[in-house]
Scaffold this active site. Structure first.
Site, mmCIF file in Angstrom:
data_model
loop_
_atom_site.group_PDB
_atom_site.id
_atom_site.type_symbol
_atom_site.label_atom_id
_atom_site.label_comp_id
_atom_site.label_asym_id
_atom_site.label_seq_id
_atom_site.Cartn_x
_atom_site.Cartn_y
_atom_site.Cartn_z
ATOM 1 N N HIS A 1 10.345 -3.815 3.669
ATOM 2 C CA HIS A 1 10.723 -2.526 3.513
ATOM 3 C C HIS A 1 11.015 -2.102 4.988
ATOM 4 O O HIS A 1 10.550 -2.400 5.885
ATOM 5 C CB HIS A 1 9.601 -1.619 3.016
ATOM 6 C CG HIS A 1 8.307 -1.515 3.601
ATOM 7 N ND1 HIS A 1 7.574 -2.425 3.647
ATOM 8 C CD2 HIS A 1 7.493 -0.267 3.882
ATOM 9 C CE1 HIS A 1 6.303 -1.931 4.314
ATOM 10 N NE2 HIS A 1 6.391 -0.586 4.553
ATOM 11 N N HIS B 1 -1.480 4.709 9.957
ATOM 12 C CA HIS B 1 0.100 4.935 9.910
ATOM 13 C C HIS B 1 0.055 6.224 10.886
ATOM 14 O O HIS B 1 0.416 7.424 10.402
ATOM 15 C CB HIS B 1 0.592 5.244 8.901
ATOM 16 C CG HIS B 1 0.834 4.042 7.764
ATOM 17 N ND1 HIS B 1 -0.310 3.635 7.107
ATOM 18 C CD2 HIS B 1 1.908 3.147 7.481
ATOM 19 C CE1 HIS B 1 0.148 2.738 6.464
ATOM 20 N NE2 HIS B 1 1.249 2.312 6.718
ATOM 21 N N HIS C 1 0.781 -1.093 -0.220
ATOM 22 C CA HIS C 1 -0.097 0.115 0.119
ATOM 23 C C HIS C 1 0.871 1.226 0.224
ATOM 24 O O HIS C 1 0.459 2.215 0.569
ATOM 25 C CB HIS C 1 -0.969 -0.029 1.150
ATOM 26 C CG HIS C 1 -0.391 -0.276 2.543
ATOM 27 N ND1 HIS C 1 -1.094 -0.807 3.639
ATOM 28 C CD2 HIS C 1 0.629 0.340 2.913
ATOM 29 C CE1 HIS C 1 -0.006 -0.638 4.688
ATOM 30 N NE2 HIS C 1 0.972 0.083 4.352
ATOM 31 N N GLU D 1 4.420 -5.216 8.352
ATOM 32 C CA GLU D 1 2.980 -5.103 8.049
ATOM 33 C C GLU D 1 2.435 -6.453 7.499
ATOM 34 O O GLU D 1 1.257 -6.681 7.305
ATOM 35 C CB GLU D 1 3.007 -3.871 6.972
ATOM 36 C CG GLU D 1 3.184 -2.690 7.514
ATOM 37 C CD GLU D 1 3.339 -1.626 6.500
ATOM 38 O OE1 GLU D 1 3.100 -0.637 6.760
ATOM 39 O OE2 GLU D 1 3.172 -1.991 5.144
#
Ligand code: DHB
Ligand code: FE
Length: 300
Positions: free
Chosen positions: A193, A59, A12, A240
């Protein structure tokens, strides 16, 4: 009765939303990313659900360090795109499904999973970027969306096993909703990431592709992977990926439905019993992230 027809898994990355909003999708850097979703937009058009149950993480947008729900279900009638610092994305308001969301909350909480009920919430890139990738730039999103926010921002995040079991509870809840709705469940975030610290920019293609293989073939075993493995192998934001296990947990393998024991072993669930892989895509880079994407269709 309502039915889960498919699951969608996708990164995302916020810069993907910006590339779409700013008309950059055909630029050489972005073209291969969006090309990986050409199939998916057509598939979405051909397999339009009534409701998407969209698992994502906030977030520090709607929630902050002041209040951190582990699992939060959006029961409102509508959710506005959040302002994440550059103004809200120019995308449609998300229309919820309060009746189904409330039913799922009741069923899942009484099935021993503690959810936070959220009647007012703006939704950030974690939710809107996946919708953009699969739906393009419509005037209105093609169906209702139930936002389901998972804390993966502030330690401790829920375990993969708890996420996987929660997915099964969500599937039971959907199956007991007395209306003929076609429901998709989406898991978002990842893949590898790390946005901070000395390892910022970390990508691990081998880990990511192995994760995709195991998510398809042996999710129960994958769900046992501890957090430290995600963080070490896939970076601090790679955590995530636990959210993908919620969506996979909600997809019945035919063996589960038939009550056949003993199919899960080293080789996982037998090929013909698994959800059908309609699409698989992996690409590096997009911003700081390895983009992974899967579409699984229910066989039941
Ligand atoms: C990036 C990826 C994310 O998942 C996120 O939430 C923020 C930034 C990135 O690749 O830049
Ligand atoms: Fe993220």
């Amino acid at each position: 009765m309502a039915r889960i027809t498919a699951s969608v898994f996708t990164s995302h990355v916020p810069a993907i939303g910006a590339a779409l909003d700013l008309g950059k999708t055909t630029e050489p850097y972005w073209q291969p990313v969006f090309q990986g979703y050409d199939f998916s937009r057509q598939w979405m058009h051909d397999n339009k659900p009534d409701v998407i149950f969209l698992v994502y993480n906030d977030h520090a947008t709607a929630f902050s360090l002041e209040m951190i729900p582990t699992f939060a279900i959006g029961t409102a009638a509508a959710f506005a795109p959040a302002d994440e610092g550059w103004g809200p994305r120019p995308v449609p308001t998300v229309i919820g499904h309060p009746e189904l969301a409330s039913h799922i909350a009741q069923s899942v909480i009484q099935d021993d999973f503690d959810l936070t009920i959220v009647n007012k919430m703006d939704v950030d890139h974690g939710l809107t970027v996946p919708l953009s990738l699969l739906c393009g730039q419509p005037e209105a999103w093609p169906c209702a969306v139930i936002p389901f926010a998972v804390n993966v921002v502030q330690y401790p995040a829920p375990s993969g096993k708890r996420c996987f079991e929660l997915g099964k509870a969500i599937a039971r809840a959907v199956a007991s909703f007395d209306a003929p709705l076609r429901v998709q469940i989406w898991g978002t975030g990842g893949m590898s990431h790390q946005l901070q610290g000395p390892r910022a920019g970390l990508i691990n293609k081998e880990f990511d592709n192995n994760f995709l293989d195991r998510l398809i073939a042996d999710p129960a075993e994958l769900a046992r992977m501890p957090h430290i493995d995600y963080v070490r192998e896939a970076g601090s934001e790679g955590i995530e990926l636990v959210m993908w296990l919620i969506a996979r947990g909600a997809m019945a393998d035919v063996a589960d439905v038939a009550g056949v024991a003993g199919v899960a072993g080293v080789a996982g669930v037998a090929d013909g019993a698994r959800p059908r892989v309609a699409h698989r895509f992996y690409h590096v880079p997009a911003s700081n992230t390895a983009v992974g994407h899967l579409i699984l269709e229910s066989r039941t």
